[in-house]
Design a protein around this motif. Sequence first.
Motif, mmCIF file in Angstrom:
data_model
loop_
_atom_site.group_PDB
_atom_site.id
_atom_site.type_symbol
_atom_site.label_atom_id
_atom_site.label_comp_id
_atom_site.label_asym_id
_atom_site.label_seq_id
_atom_site.Cartn_x
_atom_site.Cartn_y
_atom_site.Cartn_z
ATOM 1 N N SER A 58 40.645 41.358 51.984
ATOM 2 C CA SER A 58 38.819 40.544 51.367
ATOM 3 C C SER A 58 38.483 41.462 51.697
ATOM 4 O O SER A 58 37.848 42.138 53.015
ATOM 5 N N PHE A 73 36.105 39.836 47.283
ATOM 6 C CA PHE A 73 37.198 39.576 46.753
ATOM 7 C C PHE A 73 38.124 39.420 47.082
ATOM 8 O O PHE A 73 37.494 39.635 48.958
ATOM 9 N N ARG A 84 48.112 38.064 43.821
ATOM 10 C CA ARG A 84 46.896 37.030 43.203
ATOM 11 C C ARG A 84 45.280 38.124 43.269
ATOM 12 O O ARG A 84 45.347 38.461 44.003
ATOM 13 N N PHE A 85 44.956 37.743 42.721
ATOM 14 C CA PHE A 85 43.245 39.106 42.957
ATOM 15 C C PHE A 85 42.262 38.172 42.328
ATOM 16 O O PHE A 85 42.073 36.939 41.061
ATOM 17 N N GLU A 86 41.248 37.518 43.295
ATOM 18 C CA GLU A 86 39.963 36.621 43.433
ATOM 19 C C GLU A 86 38.239 37.515 43.248
ATOM 20 O O GLU A 86 38.711 37.788 44.035
ATOM 21 N N ARG A 88 34.535 36.758 43.321
ATOM 22 C CA ARG A 88 33.750 35.759 42.919
ATOM 23 C C ARG A 88 32.064 36.170 43.270
ATOM 24 O O ARG A 88 31.863 36.533 43.750
ATOM 25 N N THR A 93 34.563 31.768 40.093
ATOM 26 C CA THR A 93 35.894 33.032 40.469
ATOM 27 C C THR A 93 36.617 33.578 39.412
ATOM 28 O O THR A 93 36.744 32.417 38.627
ATOM 29 N N LEU A 95 39.724 35.399 38.130
ATOM 30 C CA LEU A 95 41.384 35.868 39.308
ATOM 31 C C LEU A 95 42.164 36.543 38.223
ATOM 32 O O LEU A 95 42.278 35.796 36.622
ATOM 33 N N GLN A 96 43.074 36.806 38.416
ATOM 34 C CA GLN A 96 44.463 37.210 37.618
ATOM 35 C C GLN A 96 45.500 37.482 39.209
ATOM 36 O O GLN A 96 45.288 37.287 39.920
ATOM 37 N N VAL A 97 46.254 36.392 38.674
ATOM 38 C CA VAL A 97 47.730 36.177 39.299
ATOM 39 C C VAL A 97 49.049 36.854 38.546
ATOM 40 O O VAL A 97 49.271 36.397 37.168
ATOM 41 N N LYS A 105 45.007 34.712 33.703
ATOM 42 C CA LYS A 105 44.032 35.605 33.782
ATOM 43 C C LYS A 105 43.155 34.102 34.006
ATOM 44 O O LYS A 105 43.213 33.769 32.519
ATOM 45 N N ALA A 256 39.984 28.076 39.253
ATOM 46 C CA ALA A 256 38.887 29.075 38.355
ATOM 47 C C ALA A 256 37.716 29.016 39.089
ATOM 48 O O ALA A 256 36.739 30.117 39.282
#
Length: 261
Positions: A58, A73, A84-86, A88, A93, A95-97, A105, A256
Motif C-alpha cells: 500500500s 492504493f 487485486r488493485f484498489e 481510492r 474506489t 479497482l481491478q481484480v 474492473k 467498489a
Amino acid sequence: MNRILFLALGLVSLAGSAGAATESAPGSRLTAAQVADRNVAARGGLEAWRAVSSLTMSGQIDVGGKKDLMVPFVATMKRPHKSRFELRFQDQTALQVYDGAQGWKVRPFLGRDEVEPYSATEAKIAAQAAELDGPLVDYARKGTKVELQGMESVEGHQAYKLKLTMKDRVERHLWVDASSFLELKMEGEPRKLDGRMHNVAIYYRDYKVEGGLKVPHVFETAVVGVKKTHRMTVDHVAMNQPVDDALFAKPQLASARLPGK
C-alpha cells in the motif's frame, strides 16, 4: 511484482538454472543463469520467496493531471496467480481484480457505475504477468528462458541486460545491477497512444528489507515519447497475511465504494 504495475497502469490512465542460455555475452564474466541466481540470492533467496503465499503493498500513486495528484492504493497478490488493485479518491474506489483466469474492473471516476469484464487484451496481459515473486524467481519452473545480451548503463549503474522469453513466447528485457544484482529496469507492455504503439519501461528503486526479502518501494513507469512518468511509492508491505479468495472474485458494486458511502 510486475502484476502490480499492470494493474496500476490500467487505473492510472483515468486521471534454478534450467532453461537459461549459459554462454556469456561479450564483455561479461557471468552467464545468464549465474546472473539470475545472484539476483534471487540478493533478493532473499529462492526458498524464502517460495514460502511467500501472499503479498500486499500500500502507498501512494501518481495519477497525473496538472497538479500531479497522488492518491492511495492497495495492491494484493496471492499465489498462484490472483491479484487485486484498489485506487481510492474522493470517496470512491476504482479497482481491478484477477482470479487467475478472469478479470474485472470498476471505474467510477469515468462515471461507469458497473462491473466490467477485462477486454481480451487486458486478459491476455494479466495472464502473462509475473507472479508475486518477480520474473527471475523460479524462472525455469515457470517456463521462462533467460539469455544474456551484454552490459548496458541504467541511470548510472552498469547492468546485465537479460532477454526473457516466457512460455507463451512473449519476450521482455530486464536489466540487473552488476553490483547489487537487484532489478533496475524492465520492459513493460507497450501502450497504444495517438494511434500507435509506444514502448514502456518500468524502473525499480529504493529497495528495503521486508520479512528478510528485498522489495522495491518505488516503481516508476515511463512511456517512450511521453514526457510525464507515473510514480508509485510503497509505504507498507505485508507478507503471508491471510487473504480470502473471495477478494479476487467478480466484485459486487457495493465493494467498489468505501464503507459507509
